[in-house]
Each structure stands twice: as C-alpha cells, then as structure tokens.
Design a protein around this motif. Structure first.
Motif, PDB file in Angstrom:
ATOM      1  N   LYS A  79       4.744  19.978 -35.328  1.00 57.45           N
ATOM      2  CA  LYS A  79       3.917  20.673 -36.324  1.00 57.45           C
ATOM      3  C   LYS A  79       2.915  19.742 -37.008  1.00 57.45           C
ATOM      4  CE  LYS A  79       6.935  24.598 -37.347  1.00 57.45           C
ATOM      5  NZ  LYS A  79       5.935  25.572 -36.846  1.00 57.45           N
ATOM      6  N   LYS A  80       3.138  18.446 -36.922  1.00 56.12           N
ATOM      7  CA  LYS A  80       2.164  17.509 -37.492  1.00 56.12           C
ATOM      8  C   LYS A  80       0.832  17.597 -36.752  1.00 56.12           C
ATOM      9  CE  LYS A  80       5.472  14.134 -39.326  1.00 56.12           C
ATOM     10  NZ  LYS A  80       5.977  12.736 -39.238  1.00 56.12           N
ATOM     11  N   GLN A  81       0.886  17.982 -35.471  1.00 55.18           N
ATOM     12  CA  GLN A  81      -0.346  18.137 -34.693  1.00 55.18           C
ATOM     13  C   GLN A  81      -0.836  19.577 -34.642  1.00 55.18           C
ATOM     14  OE1 GLN A  81      -0.969  15.863 -31.024  1.00 55.18           O
ATOM     15  NE2 GLN A  81       1.196  15.262 -31.168  1.00 55.18           N
ATOM     16  N   ASP A  82       0.111  20.519 -34.658  1.00 54.53           N
ATOM     17  CA  ASP A  82      -0.239  21.940 -34.592  1.00 54.53           C
ATOM     18  C   ASP A  82       0.801  22.699 -35.398  1.00 54.53           C
ATOM     19  OD1 ASP A  82      -0.726  24.582 -34.020  1.00 54.53           O
ATOM     20  OD2 ASP A  82      -0.865  24.316 -31.854  1.00 54.53           O
ATOM     21  N   ASP A  83       0.409  23.135 -36.587  1.00 54.97           N
ATOM     22  CA  ASP A  83       1.400  23.768 -37.461  1.00 54.97           C
ATOM     23  C   ASP A  83       1.822  25.151 -36.978  1.00 54.97           C
ATOM     24  OD1 ASP A  83      -0.830  25.279 -38.088  1.00 54.97           O
ATOM     25  OD2 ASP A  83      -0.936  24.640 -40.178  1.00 54.97           O
ATOM     26  N   THR A  84       1.202  25.650 -35.915  1.00 51.02           N
ATOM     27  CA  THR A  84       1.617  26.938 -35.356  1.00 51.02           C
ATOM     28  C   THR A  84       2.635  26.763 -34.229  1.00 51.02           C
ATOM     29  OG1 THR A  84      -0.131  27.035 -33.668  1.00 51.02           O
ATOM     30  CG2 THR A  84      -0.659  27.892 -35.852  1.00 51.02           C
ATOM     31  N   ALA A  85       2.845  25.518 -33.797  1.00 52.78           N
ATOM     32  CA  ALA A  85       3.742  25.250 -32.669  1.00 52.78           C
ATOM     33  C   ALA A  85       5.181  25.037 -33.158  1.00 52.78           C
ATOM     34  CB  ALA A  85       3.252  24.032 -31.898  1.00 52.78           C
ATOM     35  N   PRO A  86       6.183  25.264 -32.313  1.00 50.87           N
ATOM     36  CA  PRO A  86       6.069  25.831 -30.972  1.00 50.87           C
ATOM     37  C   PRO A  86       5.718  27.312 -31.035  1.00 50.87           C
ATOM     38  CG  PRO A  86       8.377  25.606 -31.568  1.00 50.87           C
ATOM     39  CD  PRO A  86       7.602  24.956 -32.666  1.00 50.87           C
ATOM     40  N   HIS A  87       4.967  27.756 -30.040  1.00 52.00           N
ATOM     41  CA  HIS A  87       4.504  29.141 -30.025  1.00 52.00           C
ATOM     42  C   HIS A  87       5.542  30.094 -29.440  1.00 52.00           C
ATOM     43  CE1 HIS A  87       0.900  26.449 -29.839  1.00 52.00           C
ATOM     44  NE2 HIS A  87       0.766  27.057 -31.007  1.00 52.00           N
ATOM     45  N   ALA A  88       6.509  29.541 -28.739  1.00 51.24           N
ATOM     46  CA  ALA A  88       7.656  30.304 -28.259  1.00 51.24           C
ATOM     47  C   ALA A  88       8.847  29.365 -28.185  1.00 51.24           C
ATOM     48  CB  ALA A  88       7.379  30.914 -26.887  1.00 51.24           C
ATOM     49  N   THR A  89       9.979  29.819 -28.683  1.00 46.93           N
ATOM     50  CA  THR A  89      11.223  29.067 -28.565  1.00 46.93           C
ATOM     51  C   THR A  89      12.186  29.935 -27.772  1.00 46.93           C
ATOM     52  OG1 THR A  89      10.856  27.936 -30.677  1.00 46.93           O
ATOM     53  CG2 THR A  89      13.100  27.938 -29.801  1.00 46.93           C
ATOM     54  N   VAL A  90      12.368  29.563 -26.520  1.00 47.59           N
ATOM     55  CA  VAL A  90      13.105  30.404 -25.577  1.00 47.59           C
ATOM     56  C   VAL A  90      14.522  29.867 -25.373  1.00 47.59           C
ATOM     57  CG1 VAL A  90      13.145  31.325 -23.222  1.00 47.59           C
ATOM     58  CG2 VAL A  90      10.954  31.036 -24.415  1.00 47.59           C
ATOM     59  N   LEU A  91      15.496  30.724 -25.598  1.00 52.30           N
ATOM     60  CA  LEU A  91      16.891  30.366 -25.364  1.00 52.30           C
ATOM     61  C   LEU A  91      17.261  30.792 -23.944  1.00 52.30           C
ATOM     62  CD1 LEU A  91      19.732  29.460 -26.157  1.00 52.30           C
ATOM     63  CD2 LEU A  91      20.059  31.695 -27.260  1.00 52.30           C
ATOM     64  N   VAL A  92      17.669  29.814 -23.135  1.00 49.16           N
ATOM     65  CA  VAL A  92      18.078  30.084 -21.761  1.00 49.16           C
ATOM     66  C   VAL A  92      19.593  30.200 -21.724  1.00 49.16           C
ATOM     67  CG1 VAL A  92      18.035  29.271 -19.372  1.00 49.16           C
ATOM     68  CG2 VAL A  92      16.074  28.821 -20.883  1.00 49.16           C
ATOM     69  N   LEU A  93      20.082  31.338 -21.218  1.00 52.43           N
ATOM     70  CA  LEU A  93      21.513  31.622 -21.178  1.00 52.43           C
ATOM     71  C   LEU A  93      22.008  31.742 -19.749  1.00 52.43           C
ATOM     72  CD1 LEU A  93      21.539  34.410 -23.924  1.00 52.43           C
ATOM     73  CD2 LEU A  93      22.510  32.121 -24.196  1.00 52.43           C
ATOM     74  N   ASP A  94      23.176  31.203 -19.514  1.00 48.07           N
ATOM     75  CA  ASP A  94      23.835  31.304 -18.215  1.00 48.07           C
ATOM     76  C   ASP A  94      24.537  32.657 -18.138  1.00 48.07           C
ATOM     77  OD1 ASP A  94      25.709  31.206 -16.135  1.00 48.07           O
ATOM     78  OD2 ASP A  94      26.156  29.096 -16.423  1.00 48.07           O
ATOM     79  N   GLY A  95      24.135  33.505 -17.178  1.00 49.41           N
ATOM     80  CA  GLY A  95      24.688  34.849 -17.078  1.00 49.41           C
ATOM     81  C   GLY A  95      26.157  34.903 -16.746  1.00 49.41           C
ATOM     82  N   THR A  96      26.743  33.781 -16.311  1.00 48.54           N
ATOM     83  CA  THR A  96      28.150  33.799 -15.933  1.00 48.54           C
ATOM     84  C   THR A  96      29.084  33.681 -17.138  1.00 48.54           C
ATOM     85  OG1 THR A  96      28.316  31.397 -15.614  1.00 48.54           O
ATOM     86  CG2 THR A  96      27.576  32.700 -13.729  1.00 48.54           C
ATOM     87  N   VAL A  97      28.552  33.407 -18.331  1.00 52.54           N
ATOM     88  CA  VAL A  97      29.430  33.179 -19.488  1.00 52.54           C
ATOM     89  C   VAL A  97      29.833  34.465 -20.176  1.00 52.54           C
ATOM     90  CG1 VAL A  97      28.408  30.898 -19.874  1.00 52.54           C
ATOM     91  CG2 VAL A  97      27.543  32.854 -21.176  1.00 52.54           C
ATOM     92  N   GLY A  98      29.251  35.593 -19.792  1.00 48.98           N
ATOM     93  CA  GLY A  98      29.650  36.873 -20.369  1.00 48.98           C
ATOM     94  C   GLY A  98      29.423  36.949 -21.861  1.00 48.98           C
ATOM     95  N   GLN A  99      30.432  37.480 -22.564  1.00 46.95           N
ATOM     96  CA  GLN A  99      30.287  37.724 -23.996  1.00 46.95           C
ATOM     97  C   GLN A  99      30.123  36.442 -24.806  1.00 46.95           C
ATOM     98  OE1 GLN A  99      30.018  40.849 -25.660  1.00 46.95           O
ATOM     99  NE2 GLN A  99      29.580  41.318 -23.514  1.00 46.95           N
ATOM    100  N   ASN A 100      30.440  35.288 -24.236  1.00 45.95           N
ATOM    101  CA  ASN A 100      30.218  34.023 -24.935  1.00 45.95           C
ATOM    102  C   ASN A 100      28.727  33.788 -25.200  1.00 45.95           C
ATOM    103  OD1 ASN A 100      31.176  31.478 -26.036  1.00 45.95           O
ATOM    104  ND2 ASN A 100      30.229  30.518 -24.255  1.00 45.95           N
ATOM    105  N   ALA A 101      27.880  34.507 -24.480  1.00 47.40           N
ATOM    106  CA  ALA A 101      26.436  34.399 -24.707  1.00 47.40           C
ATOM    107  C   ALA A 101      26.084  34.767 -26.142  1.00 47.40           C
ATOM    108  CB  ALA A 101      25.683  35.299 -23.728  1.00 47.40           C
ATOM    109  N   HIS A 102      26.809  35.715 -26.721  1.00 45.50           N
ATOM    110  CA  HIS A 102      26.551  36.118 -28.111  1.00 45.50           C
ATOM    111  C   HIS A 102      26.773  34.945 -29.058  1.00 45.50           C
ATOM    112  CE1 HIS A 102      26.127  40.557 -27.676  1.00 45.50           C
ATOM    113  NE2 HIS A 102      26.782  40.320 -26.549  1.00 45.50           N
ATOM    114  N   ALA A 103      27.828  34.184 -28.818  1.00 42.78           N
ATOM    115  CA  ALA A 103      28.116  33.023 -29.673  1.00 42.78           C
ATOM    116  C   ALA A 103      27.027  31.972 -29.525  1.00 42.78           C
ATOM    117  CB  ALA A 103      29.479  32.437 -29.305  1.00 42.78           C
TER     118      ALA A 103
END
Length: 315
Positions: A223-247
C-alpha cells in the motif's frame, strides 16, 4: 478470470472434465438417491433420509435443509424418481451458486495486484501458474512474485510455471523478507507496465499469529506504492478437505480481506458438495474451480455446469 470465447466443442470438453472430476462426489449422490427412490413416494421419512445423504456429501446442514424443504414443496405426478429429484436439486443448487459465480477480472488497475492466500498444499502456486498461462495467452503481461520465501519447493514450482507461461518470476534467497520482495515486485511490475502482478504467499496456518503478522506487513508495504492494492485477495482451497474449508475461510478472513475463492483438486475428492455449502453459508465470490494439473484444468466457475456435474445430469 478470463472469459473463454471457446467453441461449443471446447465447452463440452470442459464439461466432460468437470463431470469426470466430480465423479466421486456425484456417484455418492446418484447412488444414494437411486437407492432411496425406487418407486417410492416423497414423504417425511424419505425427505429426512435425503437430508442426511446431502450432509454426507458435504453440502452442509444449512444447504441440505434448504434443498429438501424446496423439494417438499414441488409437485410430482406419480411416485418420484431418482432422476426427477436430481434435476430438482440441480435447479435449486444453481439458484444458490449463481449469485457467487463471479469470474476474476484483472482490469481497472495497472498492474492489477492479486494476493493469493491459503494453507500450504492447497494449490496456490499451481493456480497462479495456470492463471498466468491463461492470461498471457489472451495477450496480457503478467508478473509473478514468489513470496513464500521459507518454502523452497514453492519458489521452484512457481519458477517452473513462470517458464511455462513465459512470464518473469521474482524471487529472493531462502528466508528473505516476503514483504520486501512484494514491495520490489510491485515496483518492477509498475516499471514494466505489467497488466497483472500475482503474489504467492505462505500458508503456515499452524503458526497463525506469525502468518497474520507476515500477511499484514506484506499488505502494508504494498500500500505504500498503491493504496488501492491488493486489488483482489483470493483464498485458494483444496476441494478434498470438505467441511474443513469453512474453518480455513474463517481463519484467513480474520487475517486478510478475502475477496473471492478458488477451489482446486476437485478431481481427487468425493467432497465437491462443499462448494455449494460455501456458497450458501459464506457467499464469497466463487472465481474458479480446478479439476486437474493441466493449464486448461482451471476455469471460471459456472453455476449450471457445476450443479449438473454434481448431480450427474447430462448437458
């Protein structure tokens, strides 16, 4: 994510891969519903059994209750069939998924800064590599930053994907300050007029406080260089973990402003129903799903294709 302007045959090819990837999940549902409904009426007992089946398939309690309640309100001429139930469920699942089916569009800022977060092993690095390949094929200029500096394997893997996508990968020696690397990467991306900068991060959730501090520092220096960044913060989840994805979603939302999800490794899972559960209970944008290791095995999330694949319905 890019919107594919592909031929019908390409779309059918993706549907086939998605359906194959979800085959373990769909088989559980198809077989279960088939066993429950062989010339049987839809009554309170059968609805309860259906609800339990949906929970077993990782659709979650809230979604299971919603789907069976909706099914109870539908009118069927005769004894309900397995196919009719799966079609009805698919239609209701589309209604749950449609609002969150939002492709990741790296437009509006240059460079468009994407911060990828998630536990180690969730598929973050591979996902960024696939996105780099896809976006460069569309004519975008992409830069990658290997900010998981304490895991040499992650850095090496990102470099391999960088070579495949023919994009620069910025890295520093093992143990370097991840925030300093992110700062340098953004400066170089701006100087090179890159369209997209994607930043890979650590995912040591067992050291949550340390990880929280590291991510917070990384975001501050960006943000010191671009106070609008990051423009997207994407959480990558492993589909094999099932309901643990919620945690995992809960944990990372306490650390950063998660703006969307990407679900990977659905091809190795019988827990694909968790995608519906996440949409129902959390409602974050679902950007994409992955069903393999190839660069074309990650596509923008399509509610109808997913629902039909999950319920074993042919297009």
């Amino acid at each position: 994510m890019i919107q594919y302007k592909s031929s019908n045959s390409s779309s059918k090819g993706w549907f086939t891969r998605l359906r194959t990837g979800l085959s373990k999940s769909s088989k559980l549902l198809i077989d279960g519903i088939g066993e429950l409904f062989t010339k049987r009426k839809l009554d309170e007992a059968s609805l309860k059994e259906l609800e339990e089946l949906l929970i077993t398939a990782d659709l979650g309690v809230e979604t299971a209750v919603k789907l069976t309640a909706s099914l109870a309100c539908k009118k069927f001429k005769n004894d309900v069939t397995s196919a009719e139930i799966r079609i009805a469920f698919a239609d209701d699942i589309v209604e749950i998924l449609d609002p969150v089916a939002q492709p990741l569009r790296p437009f509006g800022h240059k460079p468009f800064v994407i911060l990828a977060v998630g536990v180690n092993g969730s598929g973050k690095t591979t996902t960024l590599g696939k996105l780099a390949c896809q976006w460069t094929s569309e004519g975008m200029s992409v830069m990658l930053a290997a900010c998981d500096t304490f895991r040499a394997a992650a850095v090496d893997q990102l470099k391999i994907w960088g070579e495949r996508a023919q994009v620069p990968v910025l890295a520093k020696p093992y143990g370097s300050d991840a925030a300093a690397l992110a700062f340098d990467a953004l400066a170089k991306a701006k100087a090179a007029a890159s369209d997209v900068l994607m930043i890979d991060t650590a995912g040591r959730l067992q050291n949550k406080n340390q990880l929280m501090e590291e991510l917070a520092k990384l975001i501050r220096v960006i943000k010191k260089q671009d106070d609008t960044a990051p423009h997207a913060t994407v959480l990558v989840l492993d589909g094999t973990v099932g309901q643990n994805a919620h945690a995992q979603v809960k944990a990372f939302r306490e650390m950063v402003n998660v703006t969307g999800l990407i679900i990977t490794k659905l091809d190795g899972s019988s827990r694909g129903g968790v995608v519906v559960s996440l949409a129902q209970s959390i409602g974050l944008p679902m950007h994409a799903v992955g069903v393999g290791e190839g660069e074309d095995d990650l596509r923008s999330f399509d509610a109808r294709l997913f629902a039909n694949s999950l319920m074993g319905i042919s297009e």
